[in-house]
Write a protein that holds these residues in place. Structure first.
Motif, PDB file in Angstrom:
ATOM      1  N   LEU A 240      66.607 105.089  41.138  1.00 24.36           N
ATOM      2  CA  LEU A 240      67.109 104.006  41.163  1.00 24.36           C
ATOM      3  C   LEU A 240      68.604 103.197  41.189  1.00 24.36           C
ATOM      4  O   LEU A 240      69.201 103.572  40.277  1.00 24.36           O
ATOM      5  N   GLY A 241      68.991 102.996  42.008  1.00 25.32           N
ATOM      6  CA  GLY A 241      70.667 102.120  42.539  1.00 25.32           C
ATOM      7  C   GLY A 241      70.750 101.399  41.690  1.00 25.32           C
ATOM      8  O   GLY A 241      69.913  99.980  42.489  1.00 25.32           O
ATOM      9  N   VAL A 242      71.909 100.983  40.910  1.00 27.03           N
ATOM     10  CA  VAL A 242      71.714  99.459  40.065  1.00 27.03           C
ATOM     11  C   VAL A 242      72.847  99.074  40.097  1.00 27.03           C
ATOM     12  O   VAL A 242      74.574  99.837  40.071  1.00 27.03           O
ATOM     13  N   ALA A 243      73.261  98.154  40.076  1.00 25.63           N
ATOM     14  CA  ALA A 243      75.038  97.373  40.769  1.00 25.63           C
ATOM     15  C   ALA A 243      74.679  95.586  39.924  1.00 25.63           C
ATOM     16  O   ALA A 243      73.512  95.291  39.501  1.00 25.63           O
ATOM     17  N   PRO A 244      76.252  95.954  39.667  1.00 26.30           N
ATOM     18  CA  PRO A 244      75.914  94.378  38.751  1.00 26.30           C
ATOM     19  C   PRO A 244      75.376  93.476  39.778  1.00 26.30           C
ATOM     20  O   PRO A 244      74.427  92.392  39.180  1.00 26.30           O
ATOM     21  N   ASP A 245      75.538  92.916  40.909  1.00 24.13           N
ATOM     22  CA  ASP A 245      74.937  92.492  41.832  1.00 24.13           C
ATOM     23  C   ASP A 245      73.587  91.826  42.280  1.00 24.13           C
ATOM     24  O   ASP A 245      73.203  91.565  42.754  1.00 24.13           O
ATOM     25  N   MET A 246      72.791  92.788  41.254  1.00 30.83           N
ATOM     26  CA  MET A 246      70.848  92.949  41.193  1.00 30.83           C
ATOM     27  C   MET A 246      71.004  91.542  40.419  1.00 30.83           C
ATOM     28  O   MET A 246      69.485  90.902  40.599  1.00 30.83           O
TER      29      MET A 246
ATOM     30  N   GLY B 169      68.728  89.094  51.161  1.00 33.01           N
ATOM     31  CA  GLY B 169      69.434  89.624  51.094  1.00 33.01           C
ATOM     32  C   GLY B 169      70.181  90.282  51.516  1.00 33.01           C
ATOM     33  O   GLY B 169      69.404  91.105  51.996  1.00 33.01           O
ATOM     34  N   PRO B 170      71.614  91.355  50.909  1.00 32.82           N
ATOM     35  CA  PRO B 170      72.044  92.801  51.444  1.00 32.82           C
ATOM     36  C   PRO B 170      70.920  93.382  50.729  1.00 32.82           C
ATOM     37  O   PRO B 170      70.888  92.892  49.817  1.00 32.82           O
ATOM     38  N   GLU B 171      71.608  94.431  51.373  1.00 31.17           N
ATOM     39  CA  GLU B 171      71.478  95.880  50.329  1.00 31.17           C
ATOM     40  C   GLU B 171      72.346  95.620  49.162  1.00 31.17           C
ATOM     41  O   GLU B 171      73.144  95.220  49.206  1.00 31.17           O
ATOM     42  N   ILE B 172      71.528  96.335  48.024  1.00 31.19           N
ATOM     43  CA  ILE B 172      72.367  96.595  47.176  1.00 31.19           C
ATOM     44  C   ILE B 172      73.235  97.560  46.742  1.00 31.19           C
ATOM     45  O   ILE B 172      72.869  98.750  47.602  1.00 31.19           O
ATOM     46  N   ILE B 173      74.773  97.351  46.471  1.00 35.64           N
ATOM     47  CA  ILE B 173      75.981  99.030  47.070  1.00 35.64           C
ATOM     48  C   ILE B 173      75.801  99.288  45.703  1.00 35.64           C
ATOM     49  O   ILE B 173      76.139  98.737  44.624  1.00 35.64           O
ATOM     50  N   PRO B 174      74.680 100.256  45.070  1.00 35.63           N
ATOM     51  CA  PRO B 174      74.533 101.482  43.787  1.00 35.63           C
ATOM     52  C   PRO B 174      76.196 101.342  43.988  1.00 35.63           C
ATOM     53  O   PRO B 174      76.848 101.796  43.965  1.00 35.63           O
ATOM     54  N   ASP B 175      75.944 101.411  41.722  1.00 40.79           N
ATOM     55  CA  ASP B 175      77.203 101.105  41.169  1.00 40.79           C
ATOM     56  C   ASP B 175      76.850 102.705  40.661  1.00 40.79           C
ATOM     57  O   ASP B 175      77.808 103.771  39.958  1.00 40.79           O
ATOM     58  N   LYS B 176      75.451 103.395  40.145  1.00 40.80           N
ATOM     59  CA  LYS B 176      74.956 103.785  39.772  1.00 40.80           C
ATOM     60  C   LYS B 176      73.335 104.088  40.069  1.00 40.80           C
ATOM     61  O   LYS B 176      72.757 103.709  40.312  1.00 40.80           O
ATOM     62  N   GLU B 177      73.303 105.107  39.954  1.00 44.83           N
ATOM     63  CA  GLU B 177      72.220 105.738  40.191  1.00 44.83           C
ATOM     64  C   GLU B 177      71.394 106.428  39.135  1.00 44.83           C
ATOM     65  O   GLU B 177      72.258 107.316  38.372  1.00 44.83           O
ATOM     66  N   LEU B 178      70.559 105.578  38.779  1.00 47.19           N
ATOM     67  CA  LEU B 178      69.832 106.014  37.206  1.00 47.19           C
ATOM     68  C   LEU B 178      68.061 106.584  37.336  1.00 47.19           C
ATOM     69  O   LEU B 178      67.924 106.523  38.670  1.00 47.19           O
ATOM     70  N   ASP B 179      67.948 107.708  36.560  1.00 45.23           N
ATOM     71  CA  ASP B 179      66.391 107.896  36.670  1.00 45.23           C
ATOM     72  C   ASP B 179      65.941 106.718  36.237  1.00 45.23           C
ATOM     73  O   ASP B 179      65.610 106.776  34.888  1.00 45.23           O
ATOM     74  N   ILE B 180      64.138 106.851  37.426  1.00 44.19           N
ATOM     75  CA  ILE B 180      63.566 105.541  36.175  1.00 44.19           C
ATOM     76  C   ILE B 180      62.713 105.789  34.770  1.00 44.19           C
ATOM     77  O   ILE B 180      62.814 104.685  34.358  1.00 44.19           O
ATOM     78  N   SER B 181      62.895 107.225  34.741  1.00 48.24           N
ATOM     79  CA  SER B 181      62.102 107.579  33.398  1.00 48.24           C
ATOM     80  C   SER B 181      62.916 107.299  32.816  1.00 48.24           C
ATOM     81  O   SER B 181      62.206 106.828  31.338  1.00 48.24           O
ATOM     82  N   GLY B 182      64.105 107.239  32.488  1.00 44.65           N
ATOM     83  CA  GLY B 182      65.238 106.841  31.457  1.00 44.65           C
ATOM     84  C   GLY B 182      65.023 108.740  29.982  1.00 44.65           C
ATOM     85  O   GLY B 182      63.802 109.086  30.742  1.00 44.65           O
ATOM     86  N   ASN B 183      65.582 108.091  29.041  1.00 43.60           N
ATOM     87  CA  ASN B 183      65.686 109.122  28.202  1.00 43.60           C
ATOM     88  C   ASN B 183      65.188 108.594  26.942  1.00 43.60           C
ATOM     89  O   ASN B 183      65.646 107.448  26.722  1.00 43.60           O
ATOM     90  N   PRO B 184      64.329 109.513  26.071  1.00 41.27           N
ATOM     91  CA  PRO B 184      64.386 108.357  24.976  1.00 41.27           C
ATOM     92  C   PRO B 184      66.032 108.400  24.327  1.00 41.27           C
ATOM     93  O   PRO B 184      66.255 109.325  24.071  1.00 41.27           O
ATOM     94  N   MET B 185      65.651 106.801  22.832  1.00 47.31           N
ATOM     95  CA  MET B 185      66.530 106.926  22.662  1.00 47.31           C
ATOM     96  C   MET B 185      66.414 107.425  21.197  1.00 47.31           C
ATOM     97  O   MET B 185      65.834 107.804  20.723  1.00 47.31           O
TER      98      MET B 185
END
Lengths: 583, 463
Positions: B84-90, B105-121
């Motif tokens: 998922l491309g994430v950005a502050p204006d989400m 609204g406009p497309e989100i211009i991603p600040d970062k691409e993150l794996d949606i499964s995440g990793n365990p903390m």
């Protein structure tokens, strides 16, 4: 070394070919990221492997490398006070390498290989040694003196031993000449987790593990070397009860296995234990604690391994002559991990989808507890006590994990959600729970508290039993219909429940209750009962007996610090006699 | 969701069944990788690899398998796990269940691409949650206190006002002495348009919309899409909390629909079912979502989770609430009986629980008498409820004077402590004072759970 290739990937289970020559339960490195796995099935030249890390992104064709040995733990100085994952990787060190989140394929040695420990030899060169003999000592933490032992299979003549000085865990500290040649011994040992470490003989457990918890110690004691199962639905206080035991049990070493539970619970232990003092030694509790954390969101195969890692570490300290207590929270998550792996292997399921070998695996695990004589020239007596929390789905105790556990464990602490709803903690149901150690620990209690310990305890238990019968009558006809004598009984049992069985884990005094205090408290309540009955016989009205002022003091007994308790309890007991005779 | 251009395309679909599709003759396909599917009609869909076996890949199709065939369906393997491309204006935006903007609204211009499964903390990187969140609701603040970084679900039944309660919490939640408001990440899974509109209207009405990010998978959207909706939401929340230092409240509704989707896939794969047909790995699957709540040592932000879960037949032992209760740090249980009595919010405090309460209350956080008052209210109300059952059998006359006081207490507790209006924001001081007022209905000698020294200080009789 044998190298094969991945042909199938399904979650934590992968299949590889070209694996002929590998062994069952051999550890392997899987894929380009070198993830750690273990062989759980062999067929022709294919091997089925459970992988201890996330397998997303892995492709068929990636290599599998055998390591030549089974999944093992490293045993030596550096274990105490650490927090490990299910396959003994140090989580603190991983944090420095990969940040706040766990990444895959991290390779970190379990024990610090650089750190130097001060080794103090005990034996001298020339003596005959056997596995289990203590070569020397290392002061590992303020509370624990780690004994450096000859590994179990080694026997022969000690030809050299290091002088007092600083060594790493891998440096050689002794040489033994055996029938098979000279063996160099470092401080660290390796041991496969699925194999129990040897001992000479199993003994009957007859010393109680004093936990400072009234409901457990007085009514349902567990002996050192015993096993206890603690099933309860969610919210019934399993974790708080487990943590109370880990805090206050009078064992030398505590191994706390967080198996598939909440991450924050491990954080709580990590934050709280260094601040708490062991009531016996006054040292920080963390200095005698080992933590194994495989939280619910960490890979499921490592959850299957974590209880074995925990018990192997416990056995290592047991072999030094220590009394060890292992808390496993929760064994149901371990069983579920087995079920998940079994499902992926497409094995024929047993009850509720659990594998058919569930019962035997549980039995094997609990049987690694016990009070024993250690191996070695000198006989040392030591023990492992296992307390396993069970999380039955829907609180239904007829489910397979609870039932198979009850067949093996000798103590049953049934946690009840209706008690928890009333904030009666610990929510141990006194009618359902049992302990088979009451007879064997009786002598200890008589010597350390009073000769009438058993009589007092049994009387209180009988009253509680009577209460449940009376409650049924009250439900039908109302409390007014009860005769005076029965009303006194209900009043006494209310005191036993509220003033004795309920214990506040968050109250600075009440959180730990010494055996002598437990004994005096219960004796005081029973003495109220006897005096009240006597007053009744003299013709006093039950309403007057129930309202005597000393009852408030009885209710506040548990909050009295030990320093004041001894004097105060005598006053209360005297007041009971006085006030009852004046009614 | 971003798709890499470097792809491999196949038209070798050999089997389509339920939400699954099998592709043959593939090479170098990775487990869990994302695939793009072009239907014979030319539509685009997405899916994910569930199993690879030699040159066979099992793919679950998020948007449903209707219209797919085994001859001309094109499958492109992207070589990427779901990102998922994430950005502050989400913040202030509305997305569908797979992360595509649907608010015009406009497309989100991603600040970062993150794996949606995440990793365990890493458990040793966690900070223990202990900051009191004031929700303004007495039954929660006073007796089941929520703290920052906690995961506290609402267990409810169909027809109960759980949405109203969740919206009220999202509106009123604050940390005493701090100006910053919570950012809200809202993930809807299979709820109706009506329910979704209720939340959207409430966010708009209160001007909260600009600090809310919405992921919306509605009842008529493909069920399999629900599998990734909460993961999208939590990935966004992690980005807000631990990269942008925000305090995030995540509301997930309804988890029951998520689990149904999980069961659908499991059944399609012929897996050995666990209880009631739900897959054996459902505990692990739910845990990987719930455990993404928390705090990290040395990081400013936090993720507090409030999943809503409609219990089938109000049954708390059903696998979904049961497994959830074993993972989350307590639960708020809504009761049909209280709701029938016209009590809002119908929180049944007896089975409700907050496991992290003890760290968030007391001196310096709320008030020194908090834990005593809470315990006392609990046990007195429990006793009052037991006596109510007893009275139904033996009649009120058969009860003692003491028992009648407890009955009155239970009645007053429900009418005055539990009951509040949908916009009533009670401070914790008000809640605790109200608690003392109710406790003063009982004989003072019965107040064994509060500390003796607090009675002269707070008991109304001494004021």
């Amino acid at each position: 070394m044998i190298t094969g290739n991945i042909i199938k990937i399904a979650g934590p289970v992968i299949v590889g070919n070209g694996m002929k020559g590998t062994q069952m339960y051999e550890m392997v490195k899987v894929g380009n990221d070198n993830l750690i796995g273990e062989i759980i099935e062999l067929e022709g030249d294919t091997a089925t492997i459970q992988v201890y890390e996330e397998t997303a992104g892995m492709k068929p064709g990636e290599p599998i490398e055998s390591t030549g040995g089974p999944l093992s733990v490293e045993l030596g100085p550096g274990i105490i006070g650490s927090i490990f994952d299910g396959i003994q990787r140090p989580l603190e060190k991983i944090k420095f390498l990969t940040g706040d989140y766990l990444q895959r394929g991290v390779s970190v040695p379990s024990l610090d290989k650089e750190k130097k420990w001060t080794f103090d030899p005990i034996l001298t060169a020339g003596s005959e040694v056997k596995g289990g003999d203590i070569l020397g000592e290392v002061q590992e933490t303020s509370a624990i003196l780690q004994k450096i032992m000859v590994p179990p299979s080694v026997e022969g003549k000690l030809i050299s031993i290091a002088s007092k000085g600083d060594y790493t865990v891998e440096e050689e500290i002794a040489e033994v000449e055996t029938s098979k040649g000279i063996i160099k011994i470092p401080m660290m040992q390796k041991w496969p987790v699925r194999v129990g470490r040897p001992y000479k003989q199993k003994l009957d457990p007859d010393i109680p593990l004093v936990t400072g918890q009234r409901a457990q110690d007085t009514f349902f004691p567990v002996a050192k070397g015993g096993t206890s199962a603690m099933p309860g639905p969610f919210g019934s206080g399993k974790t708080v009860t487990q943590q109370q035991l880990a805090k206050w049990a009078d064992a030398d070493i505590i191994v706390y296995v967080g198996c598939g539970e909440r991450g924050n619970e491990m954080t709580e232990v990590l934050k709280e234990f260094p601040k708490l003092e062991d009531p016996k030694t006054g040292k920080p509790l963390m200095d005698r604690t080992v933590l194994i954390a495989n939280t619910s969101n960490m890979p499921v195969a490592a959850r299957e391994a974590c209880v074995y890692t925990g018990i192997t570490i416990a056995e290592y300290f047991r072999d030094m002559g220590y009394d060890v207590a292992l808390m496993a929270d929760s064994t149901s998550r371990w069983a579920e991990a087995m079920r998940e792996i079994s499902g992926r292997l497409e094995e024929m399921p047993g009850e509720e989808g659990y594998p058919a070998y569930l019962a035997s695996r549980l039995a094997q695990f609990y049987e690694r507890a016990g009070r024993i004589t250690t191996v070695g020239t000198e006989d040392k007596t030591s023990s492992i006590t296992v307390v396993g929390a069970v999380s039955p789905p829907g609180g239904d105790l007829s489910e397979p994990v609870t039932q198979n556990t009850l067949r093996i464990s000798k103590v049953f602490w049934a946690l009840d959600s209706s008690l928890a709803d009333k904030r009666h903690f610990p929510s141990i149901d006194w009618l359902q729970s049992y302990s088979l150690y009451v007879d064997s620990v009786e002598d200890w209690w008589k010597t350390n508290t009073g000769s009438d310990w058993r009589v007092t305890r049994d009387k209180a238990m009988a009253l509680l039993q009577k209460e449940s019968e009376l409650q049924e009558i009250v439900q039908l006809v109302g409390p007014d219909a009860l005769p005076d004598r029965e009303r006194i009984t209900l009043e006494t049992t209310r005191m036993i429940r509220e003033d004795f069985l309920q214990q506040n884990a968050y109250h600075e005094v009440d959180t730990y209750c010494a055996p002598i205090k437990q004994y005096e408290m219960l004796k005081t309540i029973i003495s109220y009962h006897e005096n009240a009955e006597a007053a009744l016989d003299r013709g006093a009205a039950s309403t007057d007996i129930i309202t005597i002022p000393v009852k408030d003091d009885i209710g506040r007994m548990k909050y009295l610090p030990e320093s004041e308790f001894e004097v105060k309890v005598k006053e209360i007991q005297a007041d009971i006699v006085k006030q009852c005779s004046e009614v | 969701m971003k798709i890499d251009i470097k792809t491999r395309e196949y038209t070798t679909v050999s089997e389509v069944s339920g939400p699954l599709m099998i592709v043959e003759g593939v090479e170098g396909v990775a487990y869990n990788e994302i695939v793009e599917i072009e239907t014979p009609a030319g539509d685009n869909r997405r899916g994910q690899v569930l199993e690879v076996k030699g040159d066979l890949a099992v793919v679950q199709v998020f948007e449903g398998t209707s219209d797919l065939n085994t001859s001309t369906t094109k499958v492109r393997f992207t070589g990427q796990t779901a990102k998922l491309g994430v950005a502050p204006d989400m913040l202030g935006r509305v997305f569908n269940g797979t992360g595509i903007p649907i608010d015009g609204g406009p497309e989100i211009i991603p600040d970062k691409e993150l794996d949606i499964s995440g990793n365990p903390m890493n458990p040793s990187a966690r900070e223990f949650p202990a900051e009191f969140i004031e929700t303004g609701i007495s039954t929660i603040d006073g007796m089941n206190t929520l703290v920052r970084g906690q995961k506290l679900p609402i267990f409810t039944g169909s027809g109960l006002p759980h949405n109203e309660l969740a919206a009220q919490i999202a509106r009123q939640a604050k940390v005493i002495g701090e100006e910053t408001e919570f950012a809200v990440v809202f993930a809807a899974m299979g709820i109706t348009h009506e329910e979704a509109n209720y939340f959207m209207r409430d966010f708009e009405r209160t001007g909260a919309l600009e600090r809310v990010t919405v992921f919306m998978n509605l009842a008529d959207d493909p069920a399999i899409e629900r599998i990734i909706t909460p993961k999208m939401a939590l990935t966004t929340a992690e980005y807000f909390a631990f990269e942008l230092n925000m305090h995030v409240l995540v509301i997930l509704t309804d988890l029951t629909n998520y689990c149904e989707a999980l069961r659908e896939i499991s059944a399609a794969r012929d897996e050995v079912p666990g209880r009631r047909g739900y897959p054996g790995y459902m505990y692990t699957d739910l845990a990987t979502m719930y455990e993404r709540a928390g705090r990290i040592t040395g990081k400013e932000g936090s993720i507090t989770q409030m999943p809503i879960l409609v219990m089938p037949q109000d049954d708390i032992t059903h696998p979904i609430p049961d497994l959830t209760g074993y993972i989350t740090e307590g639960q708020i249980v809504l009761s049909r009986d209280l709701n029938r009595k016209g009590i809002y919010p119908p929180v049944d405090v007896l089975p409700s629980l907050s496991r992290l309460m003890s760290g968030g209350i007391g001196e310096g956080q709320t008030r020194e008498d908090h834990s005593g008052v809470s315990d006392q209210l609990y046990s007195a109300y429990a006793e009052g409820r037991d006596l109510r059952d007893l009275m139904a059998v033996v009649g009120e006359e058969a009860l003692t004077e003491r028992d009648r006081k407890f009955l009155n207490f239970a009645e007053a507790f429900e009418k005055r402590f539990i009951t509040q209006t949908g916009d009533e924001d009670r401070s914790i001081q008000e809640t605790l004072d109200l608690g003392w007022e109710l406790l003063s209905l009982l004989p003072e000698a019965e107040l064994k759970r509060v500390r003796a020294e607090h009675i002269p200080k707070y008991h109304p009789a001494y004021k």
